[in-house]
Design a protein around this motif. Structure first.
Motif, PDB file in Angstrom:
ATOM      1  N   ASP A  11     -69.026 -21.402 -55.880  1.00  0.00           N
ATOM      2  CA  ASP A  11     -70.486 -21.426 -55.633  1.00  0.00           C
ATOM      3  C   ASP A  11     -70.972 -20.233 -54.828  1.00  0.00           C
ATOM      4  OD1 ASP A  11     -70.910 -23.874 -57.067  1.00  0.00           O
ATOM      5  OD2 ASP A  11     -70.016 -24.923 -55.360  1.00  0.00           O
ATOM      6  N   ILE A  12     -70.567 -19.044 -55.213  1.00  0.00           N
ATOM      7  CA  ILE A  12     -71.029 -17.825 -54.538  1.00  0.00           C
ATOM      8  C   ILE A  12     -72.445 -17.519 -55.030  1.00  0.00           C
ATOM      9  CG2 ILE A  12     -70.616 -15.355 -54.225  1.00  0.00           C
ATOM     10  CD1 ILE A  12     -68.555 -17.289 -52.881  1.00  0.00           C
ATOM     11  N   PRO A  13     -73.396 -17.426 -54.107  1.00  0.00           N
ATOM     12  CA  PRO A  13     -74.803 -17.241 -54.518  1.00  0.00           C
ATOM     13  C   PRO A  13     -75.107 -15.868 -55.069  1.00  0.00           C
ATOM     14  CG  PRO A  13     -74.613 -17.143 -52.135  1.00  0.00           C
ATOM     15  CD  PRO A  13     -73.249 -17.505 -52.659  1.00  0.00           C
ATOM     16  N   VAL A  14     -76.173 -15.803 -55.855  1.00  0.00           N
ATOM     17  CA  VAL A  14     -76.675 -14.562 -56.437  1.00  0.00           C
ATOM     18  C   VAL A  14     -77.960 -14.193 -55.726  1.00  0.00           C
ATOM     19  CG1 VAL A  14     -77.597 -13.503 -58.536  1.00  0.00           C
ATOM     20  CG2 VAL A  14     -75.668 -15.094 -58.693  1.00  0.00           C
ATOM     21  N   ILE A  15     -78.074 -12.924 -55.298  1.00  0.00           N
ATOM     22  CA  ILE A  15     -79.312 -12.451 -54.682  1.00  0.00           C
ATOM     23  C   ILE A  15     -79.774 -11.192 -55.416  1.00  0.00           C
ATOM     24  CG2 ILE A  15     -78.827 -13.439 -52.426  1.00  0.00           C
ATOM     25  CD1 ILE A  15     -77.961 -10.701 -51.462  1.00  0.00           C
ATOM     26  N   SER A  16     -81.072 -10.919 -55.346  1.00  0.00           N
ATOM     27  CA  SER A  16     -81.628  -9.723 -55.998  1.00  0.00           C
ATOM     28  C   SER A  16     -81.832  -8.627 -54.986  1.00  0.00           C
ATOM     29  CB  SER A  16     -82.946 -10.041 -56.662  1.00  0.00           C
ATOM     30  OG  SER A  16     -82.725 -10.951 -57.710  1.00  0.00           O
ATOM     31  N   ALA A  35     -72.484 -12.206 -51.088  1.00  0.00           N
ATOM     32  CA  ALA A  35     -73.239 -12.768 -52.205  1.00  0.00           C
ATOM     33  C   ALA A  35     -73.278 -11.743 -53.335  1.00  0.00           C
ATOM     34  CB  ALA A  35     -74.659 -13.118 -51.760  1.00  0.00           C
ATOM     35  N   LEU A  36     -73.331 -12.203 -54.557  1.00  0.00           N
ATOM     36  CA  LEU A  36     -73.439 -11.314 -55.718  1.00  0.00           C
ATOM     37  C   LEU A  36     -74.821 -10.684 -55.712  1.00  0.00           C
ATOM     38  CD1 LEU A  36     -71.807 -13.894 -58.053  1.00  0.00           C
ATOM     39  CD2 LEU A  36     -70.853 -11.620 -57.622  1.00  0.00           C
ATOM     40  N   ARG A  37     -74.866  -9.371 -55.873  1.00  0.00           N
ATOM     41  CA  ARG A  37     -76.151  -8.659 -55.795  1.00  0.00           C
ATOM     42  C   ARG A  37     -76.555  -8.139 -57.167  1.00  0.00           C
ATOM     43  NH1 ARG A  37     -79.154  -7.180 -51.751  1.00  0.00           N
ATOM     44  NH2 ARG A  37     -77.542  -7.666 -50.228  1.00  0.00           N
ATOM     45  N   VAL A  38     -77.736  -8.586 -57.639  1.00  0.00           N
ATOM     46  CA  VAL A  38     -78.243  -8.187 -58.950  1.00  0.00           C
ATOM     47  C   VAL A  38     -79.084  -6.928 -58.823  1.00  0.00           C
ATOM     48  CG1 VAL A  38     -79.706  -8.867 -60.898  1.00  0.00           C
ATOM     49  CG2 VAL A  38     -78.247 -10.557 -59.787  1.00  0.00           C
ATOM     50  N   ASP A  39     -78.878  -6.001 -59.765  1.00  0.00           N
ATOM     51  CA  ASP A  39     -79.667  -4.775 -59.843  1.00  0.00           C
ATOM     52  C   ASP A  39     -79.892  -4.481 -61.322  1.00  0.00           C
ATOM     53  OD1 ASP A  39     -80.951  -2.379 -59.485  1.00  0.00           O
ATOM     54  OD2 ASP A  39     -79.201  -1.294 -58.742  1.00  0.00           O
ATOM     55  N   GLY A  40     -81.039  -4.872 -61.831  1.00  0.00           N
ATOM     56  CA  GLY A  40     -81.345  -4.651 -63.243  1.00  0.00           C
ATOM     57  C   GLY A  40     -80.475  -5.507 -64.144  1.00  0.00           C
ATOM     58  N   MET A  83     -70.558   1.100 -46.312  1.00  0.00           N
ATOM     59  CA  MET A  83     -69.200   0.576 -46.206  1.00  0.00           C
ATOM     60  C   MET A  83     -69.147  -0.588 -45.213  1.00  0.00           C
ATOM     61  SD  MET A  83     -67.618   2.208 -48.465  1.00  0.00           S
ATOM     62  CE  MET A  83     -65.894   1.811 -48.186  1.00  0.00           C
ATOM     63  N   GLU A  84     -70.299  -0.910 -44.625  1.00  0.00           N
ATOM     64  CA  GLU A  84     -70.371  -2.009 -43.665  1.00  0.00           C
ATOM     65  C   GLU A  84     -70.460  -3.339 -44.393  1.00  0.00           C
ATOM     66  OE1 GLU A  84     -70.180  -1.473 -40.342  1.00  0.00           O
ATOM     67  OE2 GLU A  84     -69.911   0.638 -40.867  1.00  0.00           O
ATOM     68  N   LYS A  85     -69.981  -4.381 -43.740  1.00  0.00           N
ATOM     69  CA  LYS A  85     -70.088  -5.718 -44.312  1.00  0.00           C
ATOM     70  C   LYS A  85     -71.535  -6.169 -44.282  1.00  0.00           C
ATOM     71  CE  LYS A  85     -65.519  -7.127 -42.745  1.00  0.00           C
ATOM     72  NZ  LYS A  85     -64.767  -8.018 -41.857  1.00  0.00           N
ATOM     73  N   GLY A  86     -71.966  -6.788 -45.370  1.00  0.00           N
ATOM     74  CA  GLY A  86     -73.283  -7.392 -45.416  1.00  0.00           C
ATOM     75  C   GLY A  86     -73.167  -8.840 -44.985  1.00  0.00           C
ATOM     76  N   ASP A  87     -73.875  -9.706 -45.679  1.00  0.00           N
ATOM     77  CA  ASP A  87     -73.813 -11.126 -45.372  1.00  0.00           C
ATOM     78  C   ASP A  87     -72.609 -11.744 -46.077  1.00  0.00           C
ATOM     79  OD1 ASP A  87     -76.117 -11.076 -43.809  1.00  0.00           O
ATOM     80  OD2 ASP A  87     -77.410 -11.324 -45.551  1.00  0.00           O
ATOM     81  N   ILE A  88     -71.574 -12.020 -45.314  1.00  0.00           N
ATOM     82  CA  ILE A  88     -70.374 -12.657 -45.855  1.00  0.00           C
ATOM     83  C   ILE A  88     -70.696 -14.135 -46.092  1.00  0.00           C
ATOM     84  CG2 ILE A  88     -67.964 -13.247 -45.415  1.00  0.00           C
ATOM     85  CD1 ILE A  88     -68.480 -10.232 -45.853  1.00  0.00           C
TER      86      ILE A  88
END
Length: 194
Positions: A189-194, A86-91, A60-65
């Motif tokens: 331009d919100i980045p995508v990370i895996s 950032a948008l987080r990809v999982d599969g 529930m903590e903030k990640g990288d805003i």
């Protein structure tokens, strides 16, 4: 008498069916006293063919805003700070995570995600400008794969977390414009990370 014989036969058949060990196993004799526990563990997650990762609990903590905006709430209720990770990809999916901190005119009240979104459900959209594609929040039937808009809320100065699941990026997309509601400016331009 005939009814008693039929009932006895059915009871015997059910008892035998319920006691039969799975094919290729001897039940507890094969796995010892915990033979069933090992099978349950494999079924629930671990190394079974349907496993998608390690079991855990969502943070529930903030990640990288990566972006923040201040918005004015409808109905003269105050303002809110909106932060996005950032948008987080999982599969085959990606997850959008947003944090909202209301600054309410009535400091004794609270703000739900539903009222933050001007009485709408949380159905964010992602736009891939380079490939002219839009991604919508995934749904199963009428249920969206996103935070419950009425159950997600926070008081003045507190923060709630909202999330939505969308299809994973296609065409090599590495960022998206994000619309969380038609009443607020989109994030760009919100980045995508895996």
């Amino acid at each position: 008498m005939r009814a008693i014989v039929v009932a006895a036969t059915l009871t015997s058949a059910l008892a035998l069916t319920g006691c039969t060990a799975p094919e290729g196993s001897d039940g507890a004799a094969e796995g010892g006293a915990d033979g069933g526990a090992a099978q349950t563990e494999a079924t629930l997650g671990g190394s079974g063919p349907g496993a998608t990762g390690t079991p855990g609990v969502e943070s529930m903590e903030k990640g990288d805003i990566v972006a923040t905006q201040e918005v004015t709430l409808t109905g003269d209720r105050g303002t809110a700070t909106v932060e996005i990770e950032a948008l987080r990809v999982d599969g085959q999916v990606q997850t959008l995570t947003v944090f909202v901190t209301p600054h309410l005119t009535d400091t004794s009240g609270s703000l739900s995600l539903f009222h933050f979104l001007d009485m709408h459900g949380f159905r964010p959209r992602l736009v891939d400008k380079a490939n002219l594609k839009e991604y919508s929040t995934l749904e199963k039937g009428a249920e969206a794969w996103s935070s419950d808009s009425t159950a997600t809320e926070a008081g003045d100065g507190e923060t709630f977390k909202a999330w939505a699941v969308l299809a994973a990026p296609e065409d090599g997309a590495t960022s998206f414009d994000v619309t969380i509601s038609h009443i607020y400016p989109r994030f760009t331009d919100i980045p995508v990370i895996s």
